[in-house]
Design a protein around this motif. Structure first.
Motif, PDB file in Angstrom:
ATOM      1  N   LEU A   4       1.052  -1.230  -0.046  1.00 37.54           N
ATOM      2  CA  LEU A   4       0.002   0.183   0.094  1.00 37.54           C
ATOM      3  C   LEU A   4       0.671   1.293  -0.086  1.00 37.54           C
ATOM      4  N   GLU A   5       1.835   1.256   0.613  1.00 33.08           N
ATOM      5  CA  GLU A   5       2.871   2.342   0.768  1.00 33.08           C
ATOM      6  C   GLU A   5       3.663   2.592  -0.948  1.00 33.08           C
ATOM      7  N   GLU A   6       3.918   1.322  -1.269  1.00 36.48           N
ATOM      8  CA  GLU A   6       4.341   1.495  -2.418  1.00 36.48           C
ATOM      9  C   GLU A   6       3.441   1.818  -3.526  1.00 36.48           C
ATOM     10  N   ILE A   7       2.149   1.668  -3.522  1.00 31.32           N
ATOM     11  CA  ILE A   7       1.120   2.378  -4.573  1.00 31.32           C
ATOM     12  C   ILE A   7       1.037   3.633  -4.004  1.00 31.32           C
ATOM     13  N   ARG A   8       1.065   4.284  -2.611  1.00 38.93           N
ATOM     14  CA  ARG A   8       1.037   5.715  -2.625  1.00 38.93           C
ATOM     15  C   ARG A   8       2.210   6.375  -3.129  1.00 38.93           C
ATOM     16  N   ILE A   9       3.299   5.862  -2.989  1.00 38.49           N
ATOM     17  CA  ILE A   9       4.650   6.445  -3.407  1.00 38.49           C
ATOM     18  C   ILE A   9       4.466   6.676  -5.124  1.00 38.49           C
ATOM     19  N   ARG A  10       3.918   5.483  -5.601  1.00 38.33           N
ATOM     20  CA  ARG A  10       3.701   5.881  -7.167  1.00 38.33           C
ATOM     21  C   ARG A  10       2.843   6.690  -7.349  1.00 38.33           C
ATOM     22  N   ALA A  11       1.697   6.688  -6.726  1.00 37.50           N
ATOM     23  CA  ALA A  11       0.729   7.637  -7.073  1.00 37.50           C
ATOM     24  C   ALA A  11       1.094   8.972  -7.079  1.00 37.50           C
ATOM     25  N   LYS A  12       1.934   9.443  -6.083  1.00 38.02           N
ATOM     26  CA  LYS A  12       2.509  10.837  -5.953  1.00 38.02           C
ATOM     27  C   LYS A  12       3.253  11.230  -6.900  1.00 38.02           C
ATOM     28  N   SER A  13       4.012  10.339  -7.297  1.00 39.09           N
ATOM     29  CA  SER A  13       4.955  10.555  -8.467  1.00 39.09           C
ATOM     30  C   SER A  13       4.267  10.924  -9.946  1.00 39.09           C
ATOM     31  N   LEU A  14       2.823  10.145  -9.969  1.00 41.06           N
ATOM     32  CA  LEU A  14       2.076  10.469 -11.172  1.00 41.06           C
ATOM     33  C   LEU A  14       1.547  11.875 -11.302  1.00 41.06           C
ATOM     34  N   LYS A  15       1.131  12.273 -10.052  1.00 46.22           N
ATOM     35  CA  LYS A  15       0.698  13.781 -10.042  1.00 46.22           C
ATOM     36  C   LYS A  15      -0.811  13.659 -10.932  1.00 46.22           C
TER      37      LYS A  15
END
Length: 306
Positions: A4-15
């Protein structure tokens, strides 16, 4: 780091910009605050600004940085009404009905997505599944290479040695009641794609049944066998096998006895259930008995993310 943290980090990078149409639900307002504060995405709440302001204030929720779209007064409303009418007039929708449909924040969010004003929609906290799925299918529709929409649940099971370190996708656990063999094959293929996109893992797909490799004979087993064959033909490079019982799909020692030739048995991280009864019951049992985190239903196979 958990998935879930990995998904959150990816989401942040996609903006990305995400619309939340359930504007008067406490959980949705809290999610808008957290997602904005943590810069997970740009959040747009769709709904009555007065209600949003009053409710967030009473709950002590800060919506600083959250854009609020009043779907009744939005400058794009007339354009969306005309666009929706053009989309659905072949199905008998009138211009007046199109305007009425867009009184719904979910329909309005779908039109925003259709016109690329936002990147995705998160809904289903307060709305029923049909009230989320219906406008998505009517407006967004399925992707060109997808035969039918379906759903999956992301299951995160603590202290679990199976799957992708305790992470699984269960499908279809929320949408298609009784798929035939061809539909089941397409659900498997779509869910495998979701596993790659969402989890970043190689999908290992088990087609589940109450039989493993001919241990039982029944028309329900035949459906799973046929679905597996269809999926193989459509996606020869996909790691998929069936029919497999749950233990044979997950537990290496059981797989070695029941399906020793299988490249999937004992390793599956994507579990495809033969019908909605099995899929829905199993995700709820896993959530409660294994203290798993269940996230979903996640719609899959649409042309744009809902």
């Amino acid at each position: 780091m958990n998935i879930l943290e990995e998904i959150r980090i990816r989401a942040k990078s996609l903006k990305k910009t995400i619309a939340l149409p359930e504007y008067d639900d406490e959980r949705v307002l809290q999610a808008a605050e957290i997602a904005t504060r943590d810069q997970v995405a740009t959040i747009q709440l769709i709904g009555n600004p007065t209600v949003i302001e009053q409710k967030s204030k009473s709950l002590g929720i800060s919506l600083a940085g959250v854009e609020i779209i009043d779907h009744k007064k939005d400058q794009k409303k007339d354009e969306y009404v005309q666009s929706l009418f053009e989309l659905r007039k072949g199905k008998g929708l009138t211009l007046q009905q199109a305007e009425q449909w867009l009184d719904s924040t979910m329909y309005y969010a779908c039109m925003m997505l259709y016109h690329n004003r936002i990147d995705g929609i998160v809904s289903g906290a307060a709305l029923s599944s049909p009230d989320v799925i219906r406008p998505a299918l009517q407006i967004i529709k399925t992707a060109p290479d997808v035969k039918l929409a379906s759903s999956c649940f992301l299951m995160v099971v603590p202290d679990c040695p199976y799957g992708a370190n305790g992470v699984f996708l269960y499908a279809d656990s929320g949408f298609n009641p009784n798929p035939n063999s061809e539909e089941l094959a397409h659900i498997a293929i779509t869910t495998a794609r979701t596993a790659t996109q969402l989890l970043g893992v190689e999908p290992i797909v088990a087609m589940l049944s109450f039989s493993t490799k001919g241990s039982a004979r029944h028309e329900l087993v035949n459906k799973v066998i046929e679905a597996t064959a269809i999926a193989h033909n459509l996606k020869p490079d996909l790691l998929i096998d069936g029919e497999l019982q749950g233990d044979a799909a997950l537990v290496p020692s059981v797989a070695a006895k029941k399906a020793p030739e299988s490249k999937v048995a004992g390793k599956a991280n994507v579990l495809i259930f033969p019908d909605l009864n099995a899929g829905n019951i199993c995700y709820k049992l896993t959530e409660r008995l294994a203290r798993a985190t269940a996230i979903g239903p996640i719609l899959q196979g649409l042309a744009k993310p809902v």
